[in-house]
Write an enzyme that holds these catalytic residues in place. Structure first.
Site, mmCIF file in Angstrom:
data_model
loop_
_atom_site.group_PDB
_atom_site.id
_atom_site.type_symbol
_atom_site.label_atom_id
_atom_site.label_comp_id
_atom_site.label_asym_id
_atom_site.label_seq_id
_atom_site.Cartn_x
_atom_site.Cartn_y
_atom_site.Cartn_z
ATOM 1 N N SER A 123 37.097 37.006 31.284
ATOM 2 C CA SER A 123 37.568 37.786 30.382
ATOM 3 C C SER A 123 37.622 37.307 28.923
ATOM 4 C CB SER A 123 38.901 38.627 30.631
ATOM 5 O OG SER A 123 39.147 39.645 29.679
ATOM 6 N N LYS A 182 40.501 39.969 38.335
ATOM 7 C CA LYS A 182 39.879 40.483 37.257
ATOM 8 C C LYS A 182 39.474 41.940 37.373
ATOM 9 C CE LYS A 182 37.348 40.188 33.664
ATOM 10 N NZ LYS A 182 36.332 41.267 33.468
ATOM 11 N N HIS A 220 42.765 43.367 36.147
ATOM 12 C CA HIS A 220 42.827 43.072 34.859
ATOM 13 C C HIS A 220 42.157 44.280 34.157
ATOM 14 C CE1 HIS A 220 40.495 42.060 31.203
ATOM 15 N NE2 HIS A 220 41.670 41.408 30.774
ATOM 16 N N ASN A 221 40.958 44.909 34.552
ATOM 17 C CA ASN A 221 40.204 45.665 33.680
ATOM 18 C C ASN A 221 40.778 47.074 34.125
ATOM 19 O OD1 ASN A 221 38.406 43.578 33.529
ATOM 20 N ND2 ASN A 221 36.636 44.976 33.683
ATOM 21 N N GLU A 239 43.341 47.136 31.641
ATOM 22 C CA GLU A 239 42.730 47.332 30.102
ATOM 23 C C GLU A 239 42.385 48.856 30.057
ATOM 24 O OE1 GLU A 239 39.152 44.595 29.749
ATOM 25 O OE2 GLU A 239 38.250 46.531 29.239
#
Ligand code: 6PG
Length: 469
Positions: free
Chosen positions: A116, A170, A173-174, A177
């Site tokens: 990222s 991840k 995480h997105n 986000e």
């Protein structure tokens, strides 16, 4: 991204062999960006594999999906037992689970790594979230931790776990986000429409916010976007079509939350908010047909409302991260992974899109208590949310009154109120299910014992069996 990671590795003293399907791009890269570096070019996968030191470490940065499988198949003939393939794309973690098993059966090692930070991150320090065949870690650790972003001396990269754990983290995480971006958008909407603030005034507010608890990459770039003027001297932001795109990682997070039964409501709303924005034509038509409230401007104390919005954003953000960590905890339990939540917070503290000061507090919470069941129960976050609660409620109530949609603020508050409720109205759902379908229910004083009631006197006393589709 690929070129930038290569250059970043080169800067840290590693000799990298670069390859691209479009072979001319390799020569262009060597002649331009990689000129004067130790980067070596390869014109075929075979040549690349011959040039690599053993165990070979091959990192793919290609589009998620079939392209990864294609490259893996093309690479296999040139690899030997113990060689390592690393997928640095945004692959779906279930694909990484599958690929890991497939390659381990062939004696190869496989790593799915979240990367990222966008292009800049790749060049000067991304956040890296590797997982998969653990035997690969000692061979890539030094490279990964050298090129990763640092917080103080700590690299934003640690081994995440087996199979697709790196890509799973991840993905979350997105999703987070998406949530952070939606929360910022709702704040912007309120400042712009409820308070009628100018771009410059809003930029100043974001600038102020970026000096406190909300200090983060996304607040910082939002401030800069608000200030940005087009070539004609006018602000660019109002000219941009209000239809949000998405590549699907937020959707995957929402799907995983449904799959594992974890109420990750804020990310779900953030994905749906993008979907609603995307049906712009329909919205434009509806706006001529359906009326909202007469009064759409906030008439109270402007300064106090701005501070309320800041606190609503902060409190909602705490809920969003709490939900994200709940999802990781549950998935890890289901799949038998051991995730280090403090380590994950550190990986996200720098380099990545959601990097923020706030993640330092999350890291601290999990360091203090690695078995913390929910961030909302941590003393620091409990205190922070208490400080914000009244403001948060005022903002959601005002938004409802003014007809300004705040799905993420609202769902976060609804979750918060649900989570802190010892008693919810689900007893009625159970009664309804049992009434119309003999689905049974438990009594408060006899948990685990499922009983059926003949509610109507003619429904019979036979109950249905319990199953999940
Ligand atoms: C990152 C980002 C990145 C993501 C983009 C676009 O961590 O660098 O998460 O991986 O692909 O942000 O995502 P959407 O197109 O879905 O908004």
């Amino acid at each position: 991204m690929g070129q930038n990671i290569v250059l970043n590795m080169n800067d840290h003293g590693f000799t990298v062999v670069a390859f691209n399907r479009t072979v001319s791009k390799v020569d262009e890269f060597l002649a331009k960006e990689a000129k004067g570096t130790k980067v070596v070019g390869a014109h075929s996968l075979e040549e690349m594999c011959k040039l690599l030191k053993k165990p070979r470490r091959v990192m793919l940065l290609v589009k998620a999906g079939d392209a990864v499988d294609d490259f893996i198949e093309k690479l296999i003939p040139f690899l030997e037992k113990g060689d390592i393939i690393i997928d640095g794309g945004n692959s779906e973690y279930t694909d990484t689970n599958r690929r890991c098993k497939y390659l381990e059966e062939k004696g190869l090692l496989y790593v799915g790594s979240g990367v990222s930070g966008g292009e800049d991150g790749a060049r000067y320090g991304p956040s890296l979230m590797p997982g998969g065949s653990e035997k690969a870690w000692p061979h890539i650790k030094d490279i990964f931790q050298s090129v990763a972003a640092k917080v103080g001396k700590d690299p934003c990269c640690e081994w995440v776990g087996p199979q697709g754990a790196g890509h799973f983290v991840k993905m979350v995480h997105n999703g987070i986000e998406y949530g952070d971006m939606q929360l910022i958008c709702e704040s912007y909407h309120l400042l712009k429409d409820a308070l009628g603030m100018t771009q410059e005034e809003m930029a100043d507010v974001f600038d102020e916010w970026n000096k406190g608890e909300l200090e983060s990459f996304l607040i910082e770039i939002s401030r800069d976007i608000l200030r940005f003027k087009d070539t004609d001297g006018k602000y660019l932001l109002p000219k941009i079509r209000d239809t949000a795109g998405q590549k699907g990682t937020g959707k995957w997070t929402a799907i995983a939350s449904l799959e594992y039964g974890v109420p990750v409501t804020l990310i779900g709303e953030a994905v749906f908010a993008r979907c609603l924005s995307a049906i712009q034509e329909e919205r434009v038509h509806a706006s001529t047909q359906i009326k909202g409230p007469e009064n759409t401007k906030y008439t109270g104390d402007k300064k106090a409302f701005i501070e309320d919005v800041r606190k609503a954003l902060y409190a909602s953000k705490i809920v969003s991260y709490a939900q994200g960590f709940m999802l990781m905890r549950e998935t890890a339990k289901e799949l038998g992974w051991k995730l280090n939540f403090g380590g994950i917070a550190l990986m996200w503290r720098g380099g990545c899109i959601i990097r923020s000061v706030f993640l330092g507090n999350i890291k601290h919470a999990f360091e203090k208590n690695p078995n913390l069941s929910n961030l909302l129960l941590d003393d620091f976050f409990k205190g922070e949310i208490q400080k914000c609660q009244a403001s948060w409620r005022r903002v959601v109530a005002s938004a409802v009154q003014l007809g300004i949609p705040t799905p993420a603020f609202s769902t976060a508050l609804a979750f918060f109120d649900g989570y802190r409720s010892a008693r919810l109205p689900a007893n009625l759902i159970q009664a309804q299910r049992d009434y119309f379908g003999a689905h049974t229910y438990e009594l408060l004083d006899k948990p685990g014992e499922f009983v059926h009631t003949n509610w109507t006197g003619h429904g019979g006393s036979v109950s249905s069996t319990t199953y999940q589709v």
